[in-house]
Design an enzyme around this catalytic site. Structure first.
Site, short mmCIF file in Angstrom:
data_model
loop_
_atom_site.label_atom_id
_atom_site.label_comp_id
_atom_site.label_asym_id
_atom_site.label_seq_id
_atom_site.Cartn_x
_atom_site.Cartn_y
_atom_site.Cartn_z
CG ASP A 146 3.12 4.31 -3.95
OD1 ASP A 146 2.08 3.65 -4.06
OD2 ASP A 146 3.31 5.19 -3.08
CG HIS A 167 -2.06 0.92 1.23
ND1 HIS A 167 -2.42 1.72 0.18
CD2 HIS A 167 -2.92 1.25 2.23
CE1 HIS A 167 -3.44 2.48 0.52
NE2 HIS A 167 -3.78 2.23 1.76
CG HIS A 184 -3.88 0.80 -8.36
ND1 HIS A 184 -5.21 0.75 -8.07
CD2 HIS A 184 -3.33 1.71 -7.52
CE1 HIS A 184 -5.49 1.61 -7.10
NE2 HIS A 184 -4.35 2.20 -6.74
C1 SDX Z 1 -1.20 2.20 -3.41
O1 SDX Z 1 -5.90 0.92 -3.38
C2 SDX Z 1 -5.40 2.07 -3.61
O2 SDX Z 1 -6.04 2.95 -4.11
C3 SDX Z 1 -3.97 2.20 -3.17
C4 SDX Z 1 -3.29 3.52 -3.53
C5 SDX Z 1 -3.91 4.68 -2.83
O3 SDX Z 1 -3.79 5.79 -3.34
O4 SDX Z 1 -4.46 4.48 -1.71
O5 SDX Z 1 -3.37 3.73 -4.93
C6 SDX Z 1 -1.83 3.49 -3.13
O6 SDX Z 1 -1.20 1.38 -2.52
C7 SDX Z 1 -0.65 1.91 -4.78
C8 SDX Z 1 -0.14 0.44 -4.90
C9 SDX Z 1 1.28 0.43 -4.35
N1 SDX Z 1 1.79 -0.98 -4.30
C10 SDX Z 1 2.75 -1.37 -5.09
O7 SDX Z 1 3.26 -0.68 -6.00
C11 SDX Z 1 3.24 -2.79 -4.78
C12 SDX Z 1 3.36 -3.56 -6.09
N2 SDX Z 1 2.02 -3.83 -6.62
C13 SDX Z 1 1.41 -5.11 -6.31
O8 SDX Z 1 1.76 -5.62 -5.04
C14 SDX Z 1 -0.04 -5.19 -6.71
O9 SDX Z 1 -0.13 -4.72 -7.99
C15 SDX Z 1 -1.10 -4.49 -5.87
C16 SDX Z 1 -1.03 -4.87 -4.44
C17 SDX Z 1 -0.95 -3.03 -6.00
C18 SDX Z 1 -2.46 -4.90 -6.44
O10 SDX Z 1 -2.55 -6.24 -6.27
P1 SDX Z 1 -3.87 -7.03 -6.74
O11 SDX Z 1 -4.92 -6.16 -7.31
O12 SDX Z 1 -4.25 -7.94 -5.59
O13 SDX Z 1 -3.36 -7.81 -7.97
P2 SDX Z 1 -2.70 -9.19 -7.92
O14 SDX Z 1 -1.64 -9.17 -6.83
O15 SDX Z 1 -3.77 -10.23 -7.86
O16 SDX Z 1 -1.95 -9.21 -9.32
C19 SDX Z 1 -2.61 -9.61 -10.50
C20 SDX Z 1 -1.51 -10.28 -11.32
C21 SDX Z 1 -0.82 -11.42 -10.60
O17 SDX Z 1 -0.31 -12.28 -11.57
P3 SDX Z 1 -1.18 -13.62 -12.00
O18 SDX Z 1 -1.55 -14.29 -10.68
O19 SDX Z 1 -2.40 -13.06 -12.71
O20 SDX Z 1 -0.28 -14.43 -12.85
O21 SDX Z 1 -0.47 -9.30 -11.57
C22 SDX Z 1 0.74 -9.75 -10.95
C23 SDX Z 1 0.37 -10.77 -9.91
O22 SDX Z 1 1.41 -11.68 -9.70
N3 SDX Z 1 1.34 -8.55 -10.36
C24 SDX Z 1 2.63 -8.24 -10.42
C25 SDX Z 1 2.73 -6.99 -9.78
N4 SDX Z 1 1.54 -6.61 -9.36
C26 SDX Z 1 0.67 -7.59 -9.70
N5 SDX Z 1 3.69 -8.88 -10.94
C27 SDX Z 1 4.90 -8.25 -10.82
N6 SDX Z 1 5.07 -7.03 -10.23
C28 SDX Z 1 4.02 -6.40 -9.70
N7 SDX Z 1 4.20 -5.21 -9.15
#
Ligand code: SDX
Length: 431
Positions: free
Chosen positions: A366, A267, A308
């Site tokens: 971020d 997050h 996201h």
């Molecule tokens: C913020 O919610 C908000 O609005 C948050 C925010 C706010 O203003 O409050 O916008 C602020 O928290 C932004 C997000 C910051 N986090 C990161 O940058 C961390 C990296 N991102 C991931 O951890 C992830 O993308 C999330 C947590 C942001 C979202 O995760 P989801 O929606 O649960 O998606 P997921 O983990 O199910 O991913 C879907 C697919 C998966 O692959 P498959 O299972 O389909 O094969 O995408 C892949 C994931 O493995 N994936 C990534 C990835 N993010 C998702 N693979 C590599 N690198 C990544 N960063």
């Protein structure tokens, strides 16, 4: 919100059951399943709330497919371009942008409430100097609930406004004090001759030894960063505030809980984690290795700053942050910043890779914020504190909307129990 359609649920062995469907002003239609348990005896299961609207709200709207973010209907790009953070804080709180008189009154109230009770200074002394500033913030912001009891009738708009103005005014002071404490420098008292964000920079970077004059270009950049982080629908930390607040807990305690939630690297902690990732990658030549790791399900590495839950297009804040980053680096003569160039190349390479394209993993807010904050002189350990400072506006507005909902119920989700079936404690054979 209109009721145009109905959903009919057909469950094997049961009579079909109808549920109303809400059509919102923007976004997805929602099936009203509030009576599902009573009518069918079944619950829904939605880990992570991927398909669940937890509330109705008038504050912020995100169109993840378009990459659009609206605060009270205004696009974030226009607000970032034309307004100051306090304009946006007023807009989020009151639903309209302030006129000149309203703005001046709000600025004056905030300006004259930036000091914290002197007793609170002692809280900082209880922490080690190397305590994570986010841990300090959780403690000190929560402690505000130990100081303010005179405005706790939240059915009274005046009391709600006092709480909002108070915490918006004091967060910069609390955050700056956490920084000063971590580096062993004296706390700086607020200066009423400075704007909200200029005063924050004074409290962060000024010293009692000489007068600190903030660079207006850098002040504007940081003020815009505050605007970009002010609110974001029902993200994890906003949902934390709503759930904590649904028990009618003190708003300062709820904000403290939200700060704890925001701290996580999935997050708000992502900006800190993103900068550490860029430092670890170190050179463009190593980008392919890290992209390979990000795609490897057996490797816990994630490309922090990408992806996201809602945006399946560019996070509009990331585009704005990229421009702020370029402006700040130019102002500081850092155009050739190694990390910025690495980030731009990482973004380009990642967005050519089908893994990221197929999963719509674009840079989020971020991705660039760590680079611009580092250029502003803000240490990595303070990045998420800056996020929390700005998001406190959104948290307080989400809290107020929740506490004012005439249908408010304490949040109490159910579960899918998969534990051991009922059993009796074995008779203990006396030895
Ligand atoms: C913020 O919610 C908000 O609005 C948050 C925010 C706010 O203003 O409050 O916008 C602020 O928290 C932004 C997000 C910051 N986090 C990161 O940058 C961390 C990296 N991102 C991931 O951890 C992830 O993308 C999330 C947590 C942001 C979202 O995760 P989801 O929606 O649960 O998606 P997921 O983990 O199910 O991913 C879907 C697919 C998966 O692959 P498959 O299972 O389909 O094969 O995408 C892949 C994931 O493995 N994936 C990534 C990835 N993010 C998702 N693979 C590599 N690198 C990544 N960063």
């Amino acid at each position: 919100m209109t009721l145009a359609r109905k959903a009919t649920l057909i469950i094997e062995g049961q009579e079909p059951v109808e549920f109303p469907i809400f059509t919102p002003v923007h976004g997805n239609d929602c099936i009203d399943i509030r009576k599902l348990g009573g009518k069918t005896g079944l619950f829904t299961y939605d880990l992570g709330f991927m398909s669940t609207a937890s509330c109705s709200s008038k504050i912020t709207f995100i169109d993840g497919d378009k990459g659009e973010l609206l605060y009270r209907g205004y696009p974030i790009e226009q607000l970032a371009e034309q307004c100051e953070f306090l304009d946006v804080a007023y807009l989020l709180k009151h639903g309209e942008l302030p006129d000149t008189e309203q703005k001046n009154a709000f600025v004056n109230i905030v300006k004259t409430h930036t000091m914290i009770n002197e007793q609170m200074v002692h809280f900082y002394q209880g922490f080690r100097r190397d305590a994570p500033p986010m841990a300090v913030m959780i403690g000190v912001v929560g402690a505000l609930s130990a100081f303010y009891h005179e405005a706790e009738d939240f059915s009274d708009e005046t009391h709600r406004n006092i709480s909002f103005n108070r915490i918006v005014a004091k967060l910069p002071t609390i955050v700056a004090m956490a920084y000063k404490y971590s580096i062993g420098e004296p706390f700086m008292y607020p200066r009423n001759d400075l704007s909200y964000t200029a005063n924050f920079m004074h409290m962060m970077f000024g010293t009692p030894c000489e007068r600190y004059e903030p660079n207006p270009v850098l002040v504007h950049a940081l003020d815009t960063i505050f605007t970009l982080h002010a609110d974001h629908e029902q993200n994890a930390s906003a949902s934390t505030v709503r759930l904590a607040g649904s028990s009618r807990a003190n708003p300062y305690a709820c904000i403290s809980a939200a700060i704890g939630c925001l701290w996580g690297p999935a997050h708000g902690g992502a900006n800190e984690a993103c900068l550490k990732m860029l430092e670890e990658i170190g050179d463009v030549s190593r980008v392919p290795e890290y992209i390979k790791r990000a795609k490897d399900k057996n490797d816990p590495f994630r490309l922090v700053g990408f992806g996201h839950r809602v945006y399946k297009n560019f996070d509009p804040r990331a585009r704005l942050m990229q421009k702020i980053c370029a402006d700040v680096l130019q102002e500081l003569g850092l155009e050739d910043d190694r990390l910025f160039k690495l980030a731009r190349e990482l973004e380009r390479i990642a967005l050519e890779d089908d893994y990221f394209i197929s999963r719509k993993l674009y840079p989020n807010v971020d991705f660039y914020s760590g680079i611009v904050q580092k250029a502003l002189g803000i240490p990595v350990s303070m990045f998420t504190c800056i996020f929390a400072l700005a998001r406190t506006v959104g948290w307080m507005v989400q809290w107020e909307e929740m506490i004012m909902d005439p249908d408010l119920k304490i949040g109490r989700p159910r579960q899918l129990y998969i534990g051991v079936p009922r059993r009796d404690v074995p008779q203990i054979v006396a030895c």
